[in-house]
Design a protein around this motif. Structure first.
Motif, short mmCIF file in Angstrom:
data_model
loop_
_atom_site.label_atom_id
_atom_site.label_comp_id
_atom_site.label_asym_id
_atom_site.label_seq_id
_atom_site.Cartn_x
_atom_site.Cartn_y
_atom_site.Cartn_z
N ALA A 1 11.28 1.95 -6.40
CA ALA A 1 11.39 1.83 -7.85
C ALA A 1 11.91 3.12 -8.48
O ALA A 1 12.68 3.07 -9.44
CB ALA A 1 10.03 1.47 -8.45
N THR A 2 11.51 4.27 -7.94
CA THR A 2 11.97 5.55 -8.51
C THR A 2 13.28 6.01 -7.89
O THR A 2 13.84 7.00 -8.35
CB THR A 2 10.91 6.65 -8.31
N GLY A 3 13.76 5.31 -6.87
CA GLY A 3 15.00 5.71 -6.20
C GLY A 3 16.26 5.25 -6.90
O GLY A 3 17.36 5.54 -6.46
N SER A 4 16.14 4.52 -7.99
CA SER A 4 17.26 4.01 -8.80
C SER A 4 18.35 3.36 -7.94
O SER A 4 19.53 3.65 -8.10
CB SER A 4 17.83 5.11 -9.70
N GLY A 5 17.92 2.51 -7.03
CA GLY A 5 18.87 1.74 -6.22
C GLY A 5 19.45 2.47 -5.03
O GLY A 5 20.27 1.91 -4.31
N SER A 6 19.04 3.70 -4.79
CA SER A 6 19.60 4.46 -3.67
C SER A 6 18.80 4.29 -2.37
O SER A 6 19.23 4.77 -1.34
CB SER A 6 19.68 5.95 -4.03
N LEU A 7 17.66 3.60 -2.45
CA LEU A 7 16.83 3.39 -1.26
C LEU A 7 16.92 1.96 -0.79
O LEU A 7 16.96 1.02 -1.59
CB LEU A 7 15.37 3.73 -1.54
N TYR A 8 16.90 1.79 0.52
CA TYR A 8 16.92 0.48 1.14
C TYR A 8 15.71 0.41 2.07
O TYR A 8 15.55 1.26 2.94
CB TYR A 8 18.23 0.30 1.92
N LEU A 9 14.85 -0.57 1.85
CA LEU A 9 13.62 -0.70 2.65
C LEU A 9 13.81 -1.72 3.77
O LEU A 9 14.37 -2.79 3.56
CB LEU A 9 12.46 -1.16 1.77
N VAL A 10 13.29 -1.38 4.93
CA VAL A 10 13.23 -2.28 6.07
C VAL A 10 11.81 -2.20 6.60
O VAL A 10 11.33 -1.12 6.92
CB VAL A 10 14.22 -1.89 7.18
N ALA A 11 11.13 -3.34 6.65
CA ALA A 11 9.74 -3.36 7.13
C ALA A 11 9.64 -4.14 8.44
O ALA A 11 10.21 -5.21 8.57
CB ALA A 11 8.84 -3.98 6.08
N ASN A 12 8.93 -3.57 9.37
CA ASN A 12 8.64 -4.23 10.64
C ASN A 12 7.14 -4.22 10.84
O ASN A 12 6.48 -3.21 10.57
CB ASN A 12 9.30 -3.48 11.81
N THR A 13 6.61 -5.34 11.32
CA THR A 13 5.19 -5.40 11.64
C THR A 13 5.02 -5.48 13.14
O THR A 13 5.93 -5.89 13.86
CB THR A 13 4.52 -6.62 10.98
N SER A 14 3.87 -5.07 13.59
CA SER A 14 3.58 -5.14 15.02
C SER A 14 2.08 -5.20 15.22
O SER A 14 1.31 -5.11 14.27
CB SER A 14 4.16 -3.91 15.74
N THR A 15 1.70 -5.37 16.45
CA THR A 15 0.29 -5.30 16.84
C THR A 15 0.13 -4.12 17.78
O THR A 15 0.90 -3.96 18.72
CB THR A 15 -0.14 -6.60 17.55
N VAL A 16 -0.83 -3.27 17.48
CA VAL A 16 -1.06 -2.06 18.25
C VAL A 16 -2.37 -2.20 19.00
O VAL A 16 -3.36 -2.68 18.45
CB VAL A 16 -1.11 -0.83 17.31
N VAL A 17 -2.37 -1.79 20.25
CA VAL A 17 -3.59 -1.83 21.06
C VAL A 17 -4.35 -0.52 20.84
O VAL A 17 -3.79 0.56 21.00
CB VAL A 17 -3.27 -2.01 22.55
N LEU A 18 -5.59 -0.63 20.43
CA LEU A 18 -6.46 0.52 20.22
C LEU A 18 -7.53 0.53 21.30
O LEU A 18 -7.95 -0.52 21.77
CB LEU A 18 -7.12 0.46 18.85
#
Length: 111
Positions: free
Chosen positions: A69-86
């Protein structure tokens, strides 16, 4: 005889300046400020990667949306989810017993 409980991630992500890790103990405003400083034009980080586990996933998503929101259109988000073994390790306080190891899965997000 008692046991001490220790929590461990099974693998580590590479330690780079551009990796930002969130937990429930992380101060939201401080991390937002840190991420904004990393993304200042002319800094050595053209991109950052936000990592979070479990309940702290909400914090990571909120930070990423604030940055967008504060990047004024200069940021591009890519989200990946995963499962981590603890791994939860209970270490005996004496030398006569073996440590008990229990593994479990936890959700993770990488933005």
């Amino acid at each position: 005889m008692g046991y001490a409980l220790c929590h461990f991630l099974s693998r580590r992500l590479p330690s780079r300046r551009s990796n930002v890790f969130f937990s429930m103990k992380t101060d939201f405003k401080a991390q937002l400020s840190h991420c904004q400083k990393l993304l200042v034009p002319g800094s050595s980080c053209p991109e950052i990667c936000i990592h979070s586990l479990g309940l702290a996933i909400n914090h990571a998503i909120n930070i990423a949306l604030q940055l967008e929101a504060t990047g004024s259109g200069s940021l591009y988000l890519v989200a990946n989810t995963s499962t981590v073994v603890l791994a939860d390790v209970t270490e005996p306080e004496g030398d006569s017993e073996k440590p008990l190891v229990r593994t479990r899965n936890n959700s993770a997000i990488h933005i």
